[in-house]
Motif scaffolding. Structure first.
Motif, PDB file in Angstrom:
ATOM      1  N   THR A 101       0.825  -1.210   0.000  1.00  0.00           N
ATOM      2  CA  THR A 101       0.000   0.000   0.000  1.00  0.00           C
ATOM      3  C   THR A 101       0.860   1.260   0.000  1.00  0.00           C
ATOM      4  N   PHE A 102       1.876   1.274   0.851  1.00  0.00           N
ATOM      5  CA  PHE A 102       2.602   2.526   1.094  1.00  0.00           C
ATOM      6  C   PHE A 102       3.938   2.632   0.378  1.00  0.00           C
ATOM      7  N   LEU A 103       4.533   1.528  -0.038  1.00  0.00           N
ATOM      8  CA  LEU A 103       5.847   1.630  -0.666  1.00  0.00           C
ATOM      9  C   LEU A 103       5.803   2.164  -2.097  1.00  0.00           C
ATOM     10  N   PRO A 104       4.903   1.687  -2.976  1.00  0.00           N
ATOM     11  CA  PRO A 104       4.906   2.207  -4.356  1.00  0.00           C
ATOM     12  C   PRO A 104       4.741   3.720  -4.457  1.00  0.00           C
ATOM     13  N   PRO A 105       3.803   4.356  -3.716  1.00  0.00           N
ATOM     14  CA  PRO A 105       3.723   5.820  -3.819  1.00  0.00           C
ATOM     15  C   PRO A 105       4.961   6.523  -3.290  1.00  0.00           C
ATOM     16  N   LEU A 106       5.702   5.848  -2.428  1.00  0.00           N
ATOM     17  CA  LEU A 106       6.890   6.461  -1.854  1.00  0.00           C
ATOM     18  C   LEU A 106       8.053   6.461  -2.835  1.00  0.00           C
ATOM     19  N   ILE A 107       8.196   5.365  -3.587  1.00  0.00           N
ATOM     20  CA  ILE A 107       9.377   5.228  -4.442  1.00  0.00           C
ATOM     21  C   ILE A 107       9.086   5.398  -5.925  1.00  0.00           C
ATOM     22  N   ALA A 108       7.829   5.410  -6.313  1.00  0.00           N
ATOM     23  CA  ALA A 108       7.502   5.565  -7.743  1.00  0.00           C
ATOM     24  C   ALA A 108       6.336   6.531  -7.921  1.00  0.00           C
ATOM     25  N   ALA A 109       5.117   6.012  -7.772  1.00  0.00           N
ATOM     26  CA  ALA A 109       3.928   6.855  -7.935  1.00  0.00           C
ATOM     27  C   ALA A 109       2.725   6.075  -7.456  1.00  0.00           C
ATOM     28  N   PHE A 110       1.657   6.799  -7.146  1.00  0.00           N
ATOM     29  CA  PHE A 110       0.396   6.131  -6.849  1.00  0.00           C
ATOM     30  C   PHE A 110      -0.219   5.643  -8.155  1.00  0.00           C
ATOM     31  N   ASP A 111      -0.779   4.450  -8.119  1.00  0.00           N
ATOM     32  CA  ASP A 111      -1.447   3.891  -9.282  1.00  0.00           C
ATOM     33  C   ASP A 111      -2.402   2.826  -8.775  1.00  0.00           C
ATOM     34  N   HIS A 112      -3.659   2.872  -9.199  1.00  0.00           N
ATOM     35  CA  HIS A 112      -4.615   1.876  -8.715  1.00  0.00           C
ATOM     36  C   HIS A 112      -4.251   0.456  -9.132  1.00  0.00           C
ATOM     37  N   ARG A 113      -3.452   0.339 -10.150  1.00  0.00           N
ATOM     38  CA  ARG A 113      -2.960  -0.992 -10.522  1.00  0.00           C
ATOM     39  C   ARG A 113      -2.125  -1.598  -9.398  1.00  0.00           C
ATOM     40  N   TYR A 114      -1.494  -0.750  -8.588  1.00  0.00           N
ATOM     41  CA  TYR A 114      -0.698  -1.221  -7.471  1.00  0.00           C
ATOM     42  C   TYR A 114      -1.548  -1.521  -6.235  1.00  0.00           C
ATOM     43  N   VAL A 115      -2.793  -1.059  -6.231  1.00  0.00           N
ATOM     44  CA  VAL A 115      -3.668  -1.275  -5.081  1.00  0.00           C
ATOM     45  C   VAL A 115      -4.323  -2.648  -5.128  1.00  0.00           C
ATOM     46  N   VAL A 116      -4.639  -3.132  -6.315  1.00  0.00           N
ATOM     47  CA  VAL A 116      -5.370  -4.395  -6.453  1.00  0.00           C
ATOM     48  C   VAL A 116      -4.675  -5.555  -5.726  1.00  0.00           C
TER      49      VAL A 116
END
Length: 467
Positions: A412-427
């Motif tokens: 939940t929290f690592l992708p927005p920290l190191i890349a970007a928020f994306d709902h594809r990463y939430v699924v």
């Protein structure tokens, strides 16, 4: 007696049939598969040429290499999605959660339209989710040495599919040590994961001349560009060319591709300069770095899905009312989309929308997904359940839920920290969060054997613990 035995599974059976029906609509309405431009074609090109990609891990390309048609790939991906739900249900039944509770925990995987869409998309995310969930399920299901080795090995495979698997290996190893796992088993599992990751890095080195996974410093740099302040950083002149312009900031991924981005305008050496620039930003603005990632991650829990990073009426992760046609434009490795798909399967893989099936699916997707606040509630339920069991001294039950919960929070929290928020990463967060909540509310830890099998319990505990 037989009817009574199976009647407890009626709710899950109904949900399973509904999930299969949704996937059937996807197969009928969007033939043969949905494409994500142009990442899907990069994976396909790597599968054809059997070369590691320079910008991302190519584990998914190795998966594609096993097949000779995108239709077969998407069928297998839908089966993987169903397998994730069945695994969650089975683990929670073993943990003595009521069958209705276990069925509800599996329901988001079966019925969330964005889960189904990810399965129908030629991208690495579904394979990554499957490998991670199966690794976690195995580790909490059977506390034995072989399960530790296989589970960590699966996380190694997840890492060569998406680099986010690497922190999950760390999470799993720490969890095993907290649970007093046999250090030989943990060591063997770490070796298994290391062999997978190291083998891929060696292959990457043989092709590209350096050891790596195919990640790029540019992604992390683009994240920092959303808050970097060169007045605070005071970069040297060679780095200053990467400073963002005054005014509103772009979405993080746009700094990689947008013609107005400083890295595109300047033609700077991407890897070396972006690495140095990123390091300077984080050292100069650590609070901004953390708060930007955290605030973006909280978009996960909004009621309506945020269409990000691209503005417009239609997200890339829905079943669309129109699709981008294959054209003569180069898709990857000097080949058009048509050339790539013909080379892969002997015919064009261009998507065709077929009504009324596609329309039914689009109507369903207006409401048929797990809302952000509900995901937050599931995560909080898992946390609260673990806290109650810890206070009551039920350490084993707490630890069983901790692994999927920690993995869900990491994703939940690592992708927005190191890349970007994306709902594809939430699924991929959803099945782990549901599994954690179910285990936290179950009667006992899933790793314990059922009553009446005391010898098996003692054997399993001996294999798992250091005693």
């Amino acid at each position: 007696m037989i009817r009574s035995r199976w009647s407890v599974h009626l709710l899950f059976g109904g949900l399973l049939l509904a999930g299969v029906g949704l996937r059937g609509l996807a197969m009928l309405g969007y033939r043969p598969v949905l494409w994500f431009w142009a990442d899907s074609f990069a994976y396909l090109s790597s599968a054809i040429d059997l070369r590691p990609l320079p910008s991302r891990p190519a584990g998914y390309s190795l998966f594609l290499w096993l097949f000779d048609s995108v239709q077969a790939v998407v069928v297998v991906q839908h089966l993987m999605g169903i397998a994730i739900a069945v695994a969650i249900y089975a683990v929670l039944l073993r943990a003595q959660l009521p069958s209705w509770g276990a069925a509800l925990a599996a329901a988001p995987v079966l019925l969330d339209v964005h889960q189904v869409q990810l399965e129908h998309l030629l991208m690495a995310d579904l394979l990554f989710t499957f490998l991670v969930v199966m690794a976690v399920v195995l580790l909490v299901w059977r506390p034995a040495a072989w399960a530790v080795v296989v589970g960590l090995g699966l996380l190694g495979l997840a890492t060569v599919t998406r680099t986010l698997g690497l922190p999950l290996i760390v999470v799993a190893v720490v969890w095993l040590l907290l649970r007093r796992a046999n250090w030989r088993a943990v060591g063997a599992g770490a070796v298994a994961a290391g062999l997978v990751v190291g083998g891929y890095a060696t292959w990457f080195n043989a092709v590209h001349g350096s050891f790596g996974m195919g990640g790029s410093n540019v992604w992390m740099w683009s994240r920092t560009m959303t808050f970097a302040d060169c007045r605070v950083m005071d970069p040297r002149p060679e780095l200053a060319v990467l400073c963002p312009e005054a005014g509103p900031r772009l979405a993080a991924p746009a700094y990689i591709w947008d013609p107005s981005s400083p890295i595109v305008r300047s033609g700077a050496e991407k890897e070396e300069l972006t690495s140095e620039f990123t390091s300077l930003v984080i050292r100069s603005q650590p609070f901004d770095f953390l708060m930007t990632g955290l605030s973006d991650a909280l978009w996960t829990f909004e009621w309506n899905r945020r269409i990000y990073p691209s503005p417009g009426p239609q997200s890339a992760y829905v079943f669309p009312d129109s699709v981008r046609p294959f054209a003569d434009k180069v898709a990857s490795a000097g080949r058009t989309a048509t050339q790539l798909t013909v080379e892969y399967q002997g015919s064009s893989g261009e998507t065709t929308i077929v009504e009324p099936y596609a329309g039914w699916l689009r109507a369903y997707q207006e409401q048929g997904f797990l809302r952000g606040p509900l995901l937050a509630a599931i995560l909080l339920a898992g946390l609260a359940g673990m806290a109650v069991r810890w206070v009551r001294g039920r350490f084993a039950d707490t630890m069983s839920a901790l692994l999927p919960w920690a993995a869900a929070m990491t994703l939940t929290f690592l992708p927005p920290l190191i890349a970007a928020f994306d709902h594809r990463y939430v699924v991929p967060v959803v099945p782990l969060a549901c599994l954690a909540a179910g285990l936290a509310l179950a009667r006992r830890s899933s790793g314990d054997a059922p009553a009446g099998r005391h010898s098996a319990t003692r054997t399993g505990q001996h294999a798992f613990t250091t005693g």
